[in-house]
Motif scaffolding. Structure first.
Motif, PDB file in Angstrom:
ATOM      1  N   THR A 245       7.614   5.262  -3.837  1.00 18.92           N
ATOM      2  CA  THR A 245       7.561   5.686  -5.239  1.00 18.92           C
ATOM      3  C   THR A 245       7.854   4.561  -6.226  1.00 18.92           C
ATOM      4  N   THR A 246       8.379   3.444  -5.762  1.00 22.38           N
ATOM      5  CA  THR A 246       8.708   2.350  -6.670  1.00 22.38           C
ATOM      6  C   THR A 246       7.434   1.766  -7.281  1.00 22.38           C
ATOM      7  N   SER A 247       7.381   1.728  -8.593  1.00 17.51           N
ATOM      8  CA  SER A 247       6.243   1.190  -9.353  1.00 17.51           C
ATOM      9  C   SER A 247       4.955   1.982  -9.135  1.00 17.51           C
ATOM     10  N   VAL A 248       5.079   3.271  -8.799  1.00 15.17           N
ATOM     11  CA  VAL A 248       3.911   4.132  -8.609  1.00 15.17           C
ATOM     12  C   VAL A 248       3.951   5.215  -9.690  1.00 15.17           C
TER      13      VAL A 248
ATOM     14  N   VAL B 234       1.894  26.613  -5.951  1.00 16.95           N
ATOM     15  CA  VAL B 234       1.760  25.203  -6.294  1.00 16.95           C
ATOM     16  C   VAL B 234       1.069  24.436  -5.166  1.00 16.95           C
ATOM     17  N   ALA B 235       0.474  23.303  -5.533  1.00 16.29           N
ATOM     18  CA  ALA B 235      -0.046  22.337  -4.564  1.00 16.29           C
ATOM     19  C   ALA B 235       0.995  21.230  -4.457  1.00 16.29           C
ATOM     20  N   THR B 236       1.121  20.639  -3.280  1.00 14.27           N
ATOM     21  CA  THR B 236       2.125  19.600  -3.057  1.00 14.27           C
ATOM     22  C   THR B 236       1.453  18.276  -2.723  1.00 14.27           C
ATOM     23  N   VAL B 237       1.924  17.206  -3.391  1.00 21.12           N
ATOM     24  CA  VAL B 237       1.428  15.853  -3.162  1.00 21.12           C
ATOM     25  C   VAL B 237       2.623  14.990  -2.773  1.00 21.12           C
ATOM     26  N   ALA B 238       2.536  14.316  -1.619  1.00 17.54           N
ATOM     27  CA  ALA B 238       3.624  13.458  -1.147  1.00 17.54           C
ATOM     28  C   ALA B 238       3.178  11.996  -1.183  1.00 17.54           C
ATOM     29  N   TYR B 239       4.143  11.115  -1.406  1.00 15.02           N
ATOM     30  CA  TYR B 239       3.880   9.674  -1.496  1.00 15.02           C
ATOM     31  C   TYR B 239       4.781   8.948  -0.502  1.00 15.02           C
TER      32      TYR B 239
ATOM     33  N   SER C 283       0.835  -1.189   0.000  1.00  8.86           N
ATOM     34  CA  SER C 283       0.000   0.000   0.000  1.00  8.86           C
ATOM     35  C   SER C 283       0.881   1.254   0.000  1.00  8.86           C
ATOM     36  N   VAL C 284       0.408   2.307  -0.675  1.00 10.84           N
ATOM     37  CA  VAL C 284       1.124   3.582  -0.732  1.00 10.84           C
ATOM     38  C   VAL C 284       0.193   4.677  -0.221  1.00 10.84           C
TER      39      VAL C 284
ATOM     40  N   VAL D 204      -3.551   3.986  -1.172  1.00  8.89           N
ATOM     41  CA  VAL D 204      -3.805   3.374  -2.473  1.00  8.89           C
ATOM     42  C   VAL D 204      -3.300   1.941  -2.337  1.00  8.89           C
ATOM     43  N   PRO D 205      -4.205   0.953  -2.274  1.00 10.25           N
ATOM     44  CA  PRO D 205      -3.785  -0.427  -2.059  1.00 10.25           C
ATOM     45  C   PRO D 205      -2.887  -0.957  -3.181  1.00 10.25           C
ATOM     46  N   ALA D 206      -2.130  -1.977  -2.859  1.00  9.75           N
ATOM     47  CA  ALA D 206      -1.245  -2.610  -3.837  1.00  9.75           C
ATOM     48  C   ALA D 206      -2.034  -3.062  -5.056  1.00  9.75           C
ATOM     49  N   GLY D 207      -1.484  -2.787  -6.241  1.00 13.39           N
ATOM     50  CA  GLY D 207      -2.086  -3.255  -7.480  1.00 13.39           C
ATOM     51  C   GLY D 207      -3.371  -2.547  -7.865  1.00 13.39           C
ATOM     52  N   SER D 208      -3.633  -1.375  -7.316  1.00 12.00           N
ATOM     53  CA  SER D 208      -4.866  -0.666  -7.661  1.00 12.00           C
ATOM     54  C   SER D 208      -4.575   0.808  -7.919  1.00 12.00           C
ATOM     55  N   ASP D 209      -5.630   1.563  -8.169  1.00  8.58           N
ATOM     56  CA  ASP D 209      -5.478   2.995  -8.394  1.00  8.58           C
ATOM     57  C   ASP D 209      -6.575   3.736  -7.646  1.00  8.58           C
ATOM     58  N   ARG D 210      -6.325   5.025  -7.408  1.00  4.53           N
ATOM     59  CA  ARG D 210      -7.295   5.889  -6.751  1.00  4.53           C
ATOM     60  C   ARG D 210      -7.236   7.261  -7.411  1.00  4.53           C
ATOM     61  N   TRP D 211      -8.387   7.956  -7.409  1.00  6.98           N
ATOM     62  CA  TRP D 211      -8.485   9.313  -7.952  1.00  6.98           C
ATOM     63  C   TRP D 211      -8.564  10.300  -6.799  1.00  6.98           C
ATOM     64  N   PHE D 212      -7.886  11.436  -6.961  1.00  6.30           N
ATOM     65  CA  PHE D 212      -7.887  12.497  -5.966  1.00  6.30           C
ATOM     66  C   PHE D 212      -8.250  13.805  -6.664  1.00  6.30           C
ATOM     67  N   ARG D 213      -9.113  14.598  -6.029  1.00  8.38           N
ATOM     68  CA  ARG D 213      -9.473  15.899  -6.586  1.00  8.38           C
ATOM     69  C   ARG D 213      -8.675  16.981  -5.874  1.00  8.38           C
ATOM     70  N   LEU D 214      -8.020  17.818  -6.664  1.00 10.92           N
ATOM     71  CA  LEU D 214      -7.284  18.959  -6.130  1.00 10.92           C
ATOM     72  C   LEU D 214      -8.098  20.210  -6.403  1.00 10.92           C
TER      73      LEU D 214
END
Length: 141
Positions: free
Chosen positions: A131-134, A123-128, A78-79, A102-112
């Motif tokens: 990052t590997t395979s994301v 700017v808006a800042t998004v942190a993870y 999960s990320v 964001v669970p492993a092997g899936s995707d999620r949408w985020f509204r900014l």
């Protein structure tokens, strides 16, 4: 500034696809400025790009209508995605940020929204959390 993109060279012309990532040195890490794609009434290809530990999105890409960020997690774990809140409360306390998984092997949408844009940086800042395979896709609303 290091520019990453898939470019086509024809003579001296340099063409970039709709979603480009600009990497800037920020202390010990790197920060990427993502560029949004406008989706029109015709078929539009939105290219996914690798995320960095801290990506930024220009206030001009968010505009007054906002933007949508799709985070695609191809990793085995999960990320967490955290969109910074640069605002303060009426008494001056910092805005609250809540990591979203964001669970492993899936995707999620985020509204900014325009409220995510830091007025002092533009700017808006998004942190993870990883990052590997994301990868991500960014579109204007």
């Amino acid at each position: 500034m290091l520019l990453i993109h898939a470019a086509h060279r024809t003579g001296r012309e340099h063409v970039m696809p709709p979603l480009a990532v600009h990497l800037e040195e920020k202390g010990a890490g790197r920060m990427a400025l993502l560029t949004a794609t406008s989706v029109t009434s015709t078929a539009t290809t939105v290219t996914a790009v690798a995320v960095t530990s801290s990506d930024t999105i220009s206030g001009s890409d968010i505009g007054t209508n906002g933007a949508l960020l799709q985070v695609i997690n191809g990793s085995g774990g999960s990320v967490n995605v955290t969109i910074s809140d640069p605002n303060t409360t009426a008494v001056g306390n910092a805005g609250t940020t809540v990591p979203q998984a964001v669970p492993a092997g899936s995707d999620r949408w985020f509204r900014l929204s325009p409220g995510h844009v830091n007025p002092s940086t533009g700017v808006a800042t998004v942190a993870y959390s990883a990052t590997t395979s994301v990868t991500c896709k960014l579109i204007r609303c």
